[in-house]
Write an enzyme that holds these catalytic residues in place. Structure first.
Site, PDB file in Angstrom:
ATOM      1  N   HIS A 180       0.832  -1.206   0.000  1.00 28.18           N
ATOM      2  CA  HIS A 180       0.000   0.000   0.000  1.00 28.18           C
ATOM      3  C   HIS A 180       0.863   1.252   0.000  1.00 28.18           C
ATOM      4  CE1 HIS A 180      -3.020   3.002   1.016  1.00 28.18           C
ATOM      5  NE2 HIS A 180      -2.230   3.379   1.997  1.00 28.18           N
ATOM      6  N   ASP A 284     -10.167   2.106   8.303  1.00 28.32           N
ATOM      7  CA  ASP A 284      -9.751   3.492   8.532  1.00 28.32           C
ATOM      8  C   ASP A 284     -10.302   4.358   7.394  1.00 28.32           C
ATOM      9  OD1 ASP A 284      -8.411   5.675   9.576  1.00 28.32           O
ATOM     10  OD2 ASP A 284      -6.558   5.221   8.489  1.00 28.32           O
TER      11      ASP A 284
END
Lengths: 466, 466
Positions: A180, A284
């Site tokens: 990521h 998140d």
């Protein structure tokens, strides 16, 4: 490493998702395929349940029959054991090694007092509950042959509602998902400069907003904020608008059960691993447009503090022990305070992401192993406390977004759509670049037969008109 | 705007600092010179005390005569009124408009329950205490003519020890000190690019570490961490070392007394100002070398979380009302959610910084007005909650480092020494670029006669050997 495009047809379409992703994706299934079947119980436990006797995670519930007072609980199959009622009904009478005064921890509205008793006690209670529910329990009088206590303490899960399980002190979000970090960095700075020079030396993290952590099922209201409608315009002039680039992020979260006083640390091979109470899934939620404008030079702020969803049940390290996996390889020579005595300090949990449209069409848009981390939680804890920062029982750490290397294993829409450049296809002939009002994101995590995290779900509601 | 050099001889040298800086520096003294003398008390209050009847701030103490149980308190001159003992001795009997059930807030170990009662109640209690201590009190029977209660509740200040006054939920540090932001930005990117494009549109801030906030007097242990010994070397290889560039930062801090639920906000001209319980001084100790290596791309972390010191007494907005001042001019057109109905939404508090060497030589190295802010606290609160972030009673906000325009008004050593390029001279023929072990930094804040913040002090202790 960033794939040139997403194949939209690679996404799975289905109504009413079940735990079927492992059948469809070529994911690491070491844990699923090699682990033993969970011990049998006298209580009927569905075969595909995340909450077999091999798990025994801890959470906090409310229920009507307890006037909605919060109390600690353990999910078992389709039931939940109310630990306050169980304690008051002498359910722990056969656990001689647990000092009786300590059972008041199960009358608390959070698990923080229980967590503070330490890993040895958590495991003692877990093993006792495993025995109490075992088909061949050594203490049938406690619950198996005690219909009165069953009635008081063993509740149908659908009659209970999970709550935030801990008194959260501080929340820190790390950035340990290498793929990521690379993908996101490449979008902003190109693949050559995707990672900052510190990335492979230091578990990069930032302080998050503890008050914005909510439990699975809590509505997420689309945030409004300053966004740069035309980033190319000069001078730059933001508008105040509902977020137009609303995203999720798949993370693993970790609650702490130890403290260190200011000026001391939790060293990696002695204290850091013992400081972990257990793990949850973490979404998140991220407002990419708000974040892009606000984040220099001090980091993410309103783009991240409007809600972060966790799964309700805290899975203990002992339940995850069979699913240990090696972290991603880091050939950088680490400073001694980050060197671990073993490499398998992350877990192979199969994480999946379902997107359900307002029309109730569900698509599994990603499946990724939680082992795609270049830093372990013990490394994060050792780093966090290395300068003397006081950590406390109840503190919450996020791993950072977890993505794999393939385009089926991406942990955010930002990555799937290359920053909103292309659409992903969904069931019901629908498409998305970012989340729409009415969309629901459901994370799941499954380790092996009978061990999983349940759901971490949140539905997007329209921005409040100001 | 960044001065080419610091004139080291401009620093004041003195032993045993007193509140004498106003005589030596040409600082704004509007408040000092135009405000009325504080009301007289039957209790002797030293003339130069920060805690006259014009102030009445709130804090929490322990003392030997109360077995070190924490309790709310008010400093008055060289005494402290123990609010728990005062309540138990019927000290509030003449305050009819305060529901008696609410006095339990003064039996709590923090002020959070009292804060949650709202500004109107805070002011009611403040005015009542002003009357009780007034020379011409309308209720002499409460304390003036009640030696028994005086003995119980009115303690010599030196026999008490202040504590962290609130249950701090989340801590956010802003960057509203324009001159500091400019100076620091110019050091890193040159004066042309000192400020980011968002700076004049948005009150930039980041989430801090609530657990690291400590009260004045708490030792500060020099943090260790990853630092880049040779930033020019390729490849970049950090070492783990005690911080070599330890700094202080002068800030004003603010505690909240209102909450908003997730998804709602605290609008600027209705709720934001009412959400402020009161103000303290804040020294946001900073490890510049740790921060420089870690902070990209997610902001400051271990460089800031090893300790942040606050002054113990929370000064209410009503006590600061006579010292309102205009913020620094911002010609940028603000979005409506940040537009205030008046300009004088900051305060003219004269902040000073004393550095005391291990040899006990004290130098006042800076004096600056707290009005050097381009964003007010109501603007920070309105922005923080604009996207729906839930704010809670007890949350703590920092202003960011406050510097003036001249080289005598700088809020950090980073600015005074231009990033460690030059030394400042201290009393005792000593010099500093950054802080040494054994150094003590003492912040003070004085508004006018009888109204100030007391001391915010911290001494540096050597790094723990690992």
């Amino acid at each position: 490493m960033l794939k040139p495009h997403i194949n939209p047809l690679s996404c799975l379409h289905k109504k009413r998702p079940r735990f079927s992703f492992a059948l469809h994706f070529h994911i690491k299934t070491r844990a699923l395929s090699t682990k033993m079947a969970p011990p049998k119980s006298w209580l009927p436990i569905p075969e595909d349940s995340d909450f077999s006797l091999a798990n025994i995670p801890f959470g906090v519930i409310i229920s009507k029959n307890s006037q909605n007072f919060k109390r600690p609980a353990i999910p078992i199959g389709d039931h939940v054991l109310d630990l306050k009622a169980f304690t008051e009904g002498n359910g722990f009478s056969a656990l001689a090694s647990f000092p009786s005064g300590q059972f008041s921890v199960f009358s608390q509205p959070t698990l923080s007092a229980f967590a503070a008793l330490g890993q040895e006690t958590h495991n003692l209670v877990r093993e006792y509950i495993q025995d109490v529910f075992s088909e061949t329990t050594s203490h049938p009088e406690v619950l198996k042959d005690n219909p009165a206590l069953q009635k008081e303490a063993l509740l149908p899960k659908h009659e209970t509602k999970p709550q935030i399980p801990m008194q959260i002190g501080d929340y820190t979000d790390f950035y340990a998902g290498y793929n990521h970090a690379f993908n996101a960095g490449a979008l902003f700075r190109g693949p050559e400069n995707a990672l900052q020079p510190n990335y492979l030396h230091i578990p990069v993290g930032y302080h998050g907003r503890a008050s914005s952590i909510v439990v699975s099922g809590t509505p997420i209201i689309r945030p409004s904020g300053q966004i740069l409608h035309d980033p190319a315009a000069t001078p730059k002039a933001p508008i105040f608008s509902p977020c137009r680039r609303l995203d999720f992020e798949v993370e693993l979260g970790c609650f702490l059960c130890e403290s260190n006083s200011m000026g001391t640390s939790l060293p990696i091979n002695s204290s850091a691993e013992k400081a972990i109470f257990g793990y949850v899934l973490l979404n998140d939620w991220s407002a990419r447009d708000i974040q892009a404008w606000e984040y220099v030079p001090l980091g993410p702020f309103n783009g991240k503090n409007f809600g972060s969803t966790i799964s309700p049940w805290i899975v203990l390290p002992s339940a995850l022990e069979p699913f240990r996996a090696s972290k991603l390889e880091n050939t950088t020579e680490l400073l001694p305070y980050l060197q671990e005595s073993r490499e398998d300090t992350v877990y192979d949990i199969s994480l999946s992401v379902d997107l359900t449209t307002p029309e109730q069409d569900t698509t599994t848009i990603s499946t990724v192993s939680s082992s795609n981390l270049i830093w372990s939680f013990p490394q994060m804890i050792a780093h966090h406390s290395a300068g003397g920062c006081p950590m406390n029982v109840g503190d919450f750490l996020g791993s950072g977004t977890i993505s794999g290397k393939s385009d089926k294993e991406l942990g955010s829409l930002l990555e799937m759509t290359e920053g909103g450049k292309r659409e992903i296809m969904l069931a019901g002939m629908d498409v998305r670049k970012f989340l729409k009002d009415g969309d629901t994101i459901t994370l799941r995590g499954k380790c092996g037969e009978g061990v999983g995290f349940g759901e971490c779900t949140g539905k997007i509601f329209g921005a409040v008109q100001s």
